[in-house]
Design a protein around this motif. Structure first.
Motif, PDB file in Angstrom:
ATOM      1  N   ASP A  36       0.840  -1.190  -0.014  1.00  0.00           N
ATOM      2  CA  ASP A  36       0.075   0.095  -0.009  1.00  0.00           C
ATOM      3  C   ASP A  36       0.862   1.356  -0.049  1.00  0.00           C
ATOM      4  N   VAL A  37       0.340   2.516  -0.425  1.00  0.00           N
ATOM      5  CA  VAL A  37       0.965   3.523  -0.491  1.00  0.00           C
ATOM      6  C   VAL A  37       0.440   4.385   0.977  1.00  0.00           C
ATOM      7  N   GLN A  38       1.285   4.816   1.705  1.00  0.00           N
ATOM      8  CA  GLN A  38       0.892   5.501   2.883  1.00  0.00           C
ATOM      9  C   GLN A  38       1.017   6.999   2.969  1.00  0.00           C
ATOM     10  N   LEU A  39       0.299   7.698   3.680  1.00  0.00           N
ATOM     11  CA  LEU A  39       0.171   8.871   3.787  1.00  0.00           C
ATOM     12  C   LEU A  39       1.208   9.735   5.017  1.00  0.00           C
ATOM     13  N   ASN A  66      -3.331   1.753   3.096  1.00  0.00           N
ATOM     14  CA  ASN A  66      -3.751   2.458   2.010  1.00  0.00           C
ATOM     15  C   ASN A  66      -4.234   3.739   2.334  1.00  0.00           C
ATOM     16  N   MET A  67      -3.452   4.543   3.267  1.00  0.00           N
ATOM     17  CA  MET A  67      -3.982   5.717   3.832  1.00  0.00           C
ATOM     18  C   MET A  67      -5.212   5.696   4.565  1.00  0.00           C
ATOM     19  N   PHE A 254       5.579   6.976   0.372  1.00  0.00           N
ATOM     20  CA  PHE A 254       4.469   7.861   1.151  1.00  0.00           C
ATOM     21  C   PHE A 254       4.008   8.941   0.053  1.00  0.00           C
ATOM     22  N   VAL A 255       2.734   9.344   0.154  1.00  0.00           N
ATOM     23  CA  VAL A 255       2.347  10.748  -0.456  1.00  0.00           C
ATOM     24  C   VAL A 255       2.343  11.532   0.787  1.00  0.00           C
TER      25      VAL A 255
END
Length: 263
Positions: A36-39, A66-67, A254-255
């Motif tokens: 997943d991409v995290q925030l 996934n944020m 991360f975004v």
């Protein structure tokens, strides 16, 4: 340009020394990437205390899965004392609350920051030490081989370019070097030799993004963060040794969106 070239060469050598993995005594590595991409988000406030003194207070929030899951909060206070126009001494205290592991960690940094400017280009060179102390060991840490507290050296290099009054692209990279390897078994030389992985990089991270200046007081940074973290774990089925260790590497993406207020 000659001074800039010399500075870049000096920084490149320093980062190469720090960010090159030092040979460890771990038998093998176990690598994986998060799916997943995290925030990473939050805010910081910069203020002036006196002629040579400034203060920075920030709150950072991390969302994983996934944020969708709030996992960590970083609370920090950093003080800057300007030794010279582009050189500052900057101690920092930070508290980490990890909701996913129910752990709390204190971090104490001492940094020397050099920040020269060349027309629209600004460089940031930061070096220093970090003391990281876990206040409580949750169950998830059982089976890890670690020092507590951990003492590290850190090196950071960044660059930003002012395209116009409101737009400033930036990029940076930072590495940490563990200076006191796992000492859980110092009283038993045989076990300490098996468990000790020596000096190594527990973390390397970098950011690439752009700062949007709303006005002279407010700005928002948008960026992509790459974070590589390495941890030590016990292993009981390693070759023909009765005990051993492995190092597990974790790569996160991360975004990022971060708000800054300059008072």
């Amino acid at each position: 340009m000659k001074n800039l070239k010399s500075l870049l060469q000096m920084v490149a050598v320093a980062l190469a020394v720090l960010c090159t993995p030092i040979a460890a005594r771990a038998q093998y590595y176990d690598d994986f990437h998060t799916e997943d991409v995290q925030l990473h988000t939050g805010f910081q406030v910069n203020g002036k205390l006196a002629d040579r003194w400034r203060i920075n207070w920030g709150e950072e929030l991390y969302f994983g899965n996934n944020m969708s899951e709030f996992q960590k909060i970083y609370s920090r206070v950093m003080v800057h004392y300007n030794l010279l126009p582009n050189l500052s001494l900057s101690p920092m205290v930070m508290r980490i609350d990890n909701r996913s592991t129910d752990s709390r960690t204190m971090i104490y940094d001492m940094n020397v920051i050099y920040k020269p400017s060349f027309d629209q280009l600004t460089l940031t060179v930061r070096g220093g030490t970090r003391l990281q102390h876990i206040l409580n060991y949750p169950r998830i840490y059982q089976g890890k081989v670690r020092s507590n507290p951990e003492f590290m050296a850190r090196a950071h290099f960044g660059a930003s370019y002012r395209l116009c009054d409101f737009l400033e692209p930036f990029a940076d990279i930072e590495g940490f070097l563990l200076l006191n390897p796992a000492n859980d078994y110092e009283e038993n030389p045989k076990l300490n030799k098996i468990y000790n992985v020596g000096y190594y990089l527990p973390r390397v991270r970098s950011n690439v993004g752009v700062k949007v200046r709303i006005d002279k007081y407010h700005s928002v940074s948008l960026y992509w963060r790459y974070d590589y973290t390495k941890s030590k774990y016990l292993s009981y089925e390693l070759m023909d040794a009765p005990f051993g260790i492995i190092t597990k590497s974790n790569t996160n993406n991360f975004v990022g969106i971060f708000y800054t207020l300059n008072l």
